[in-house]
Design a protein around this motif. Structure first.
Motif, PDB file in Angstrom:
ATOM      1  N   VAL A  49       5.857   5.834  13.456  1.00  0.00           N
ATOM      2  CA  VAL A  49       5.937   5.644  14.907  1.00  0.00           C
ATOM      3  C   VAL A  49       7.389   5.437  15.318  1.00  0.00           C
ATOM      4  N   TRP A  50       8.085   4.599  14.581  1.00  0.00           N
ATOM      5  CA  TRP A  50       9.469   4.277  14.905  1.00  0.00           C
ATOM      6  C   TRP A  50      10.363   5.514  14.771  1.00  0.00           C
ATOM      7  N   LEU A  55      13.871   9.610  16.648  1.00  0.00           N
ATOM      8  CA  LEU A  55      14.370  10.946  16.345  1.00  0.00           C
ATOM      9  C   LEU A  55      13.605  12.056  17.047  1.00  0.00           C
ATOM     10  N   GLY A  56      12.502  11.676  17.697  1.00  0.00           N
ATOM     11  CA  GLY A  56      11.680  12.683  18.353  1.00  0.00           C
ATOM     12  C   GLY A  56      10.639  13.234  17.392  1.00  0.00           C
ATOM     13  N   GLY A  57       9.738  13.993  17.923  1.00  0.00           N
ATOM     14  CA  GLY A  57       8.652  14.535  17.118  1.00  0.00           C
ATOM     15  C   GLY A  57       7.421  13.661  17.245  1.00  0.00           C
ATOM     16  N   LYS A  58       6.387  14.060  16.555  1.00  0.00           N
ATOM     17  CA  LYS A  58       5.120  13.334  16.631  1.00  0.00           C
ATOM     18  C   LYS A  58       4.988  12.388  15.450  1.00  0.00           C
ATOM     19  N   MET A  59       4.346  11.284  15.697  1.00  0.00           N
ATOM     20  CA  MET A  59       4.155  10.277  14.658  1.00  0.00           C
ATOM     21  C   MET A  59       3.443  10.864  13.455  1.00  0.00           C
ATOM     22  N   TRP A  60       2.394  11.675  13.680  1.00  0.00           N
ATOM     23  CA  TRP A  60       1.620  12.227  12.568  1.00  0.00           C
ATOM     24  C   TRP A  60       2.453  13.194  11.738  1.00  0.00           C
ATOM     25  N   ALA A  61       3.380  13.909  12.397  1.00  0.00           N
ATOM     26  CA  ALA A  61       4.265  14.820  11.668  1.00  0.00           C
ATOM     27  C   ALA A  61       5.212  14.023  10.767  1.00  0.00           C
ATOM     28  N   TRP A  62       5.746  12.913  11.282  1.00  0.00           N
ATOM     29  CA  TRP A  62       6.604  12.057  10.461  1.00  0.00           C
ATOM     30  C   TRP A  62       5.818  11.447   9.303  1.00  0.00           C
TER      31      TRP A  62
END
Length: 193
Positions: A49-50, A55-62
């Protein structure tokens, strides 16, 4: 200093200290480790989430990037994916830690430990004693009750770490009595430790 600037500096540090990692591996490790330090949390969801917020993008992608960083190459999505060969990082990790030593202090203590992790796993680790704590620099996870001796595993981990310690340094290797074996002792002595 912005998070982006901190991350850029940290990526350069990680890349220089762990040169065997690819740039994508360095990027994910730098993002993950800097987030852990700044958040003071190891929760993958919280870190994801952080990172998405910073940095942008989706939490699930990270979250998927962080998970896949730990996967074997064949378990990752996409082409040209490689896995981190963790034992190749052991000597670099110890060498990095030894750069923190004062120049006049040319001795180090390594600790061998076998710790049960529940009823199914045993963690064999080599840690370096630093400022009253211990930092793991080599490890292997074994299924509890697996046939075979541990001595060759210890010997291999110590051999992987040996290039990181200057020959002029004094190295003391400590272990509890349960890990005693003449072969292991002789292997330690062969390194001049």
């Amino acid at each position: 200093m912005t998070y982006q600037q901190q991350l850029s500096q940290w990526e350069q540090t990680v890349s220089s200290q762990l040169p065997q990692l690819s740039q994508p591996q360095v990027r994910v490790l730098a993002c993950w480790s800097l987030a852990l330090v700044l958040l003071k949390s190891v929760g993958m969801t919280q870190v994801s989430v952080w990172l998405a917020m910073m940095l942008g993008g989706k939490m699930w992608a990270w979250r998927q990037k962080l998970r896949e960083w730990c996967y074997d190459a064949e378990d990752k999505k996409g082409e040209k994916r490689s896995q981190v060969v963790v034992p190749m990082c052991f000597a670099c990790l110890l060498g990095w830690i030894l750069t923190w030593w004062p120049a006049q202090e040319q001795k180090v203590v390594l600790v061998l430990d076998a710790s049960a992790r529940g009823a199914k796993l045993t963690l064999l680790s080599v840690s370096v004693v630093y400022r009253g704590g211990a930092i793991a620099v080599a490890w292997q996870v074994q299924k509890t009750g697996t046939a075979g001796a541990w001595e060759p595993i210890w010997e291999q981990m110590l051999a992987q770490l040996a290039p990181a310690v200057p020959a002029s340094w004094q190295v003391v290797v400590m272990a509890d009595r349960g890990l005693y074996s003449r072969d292991l002792y002789e292997a330690i002595c062969q390194h001049g430790w």
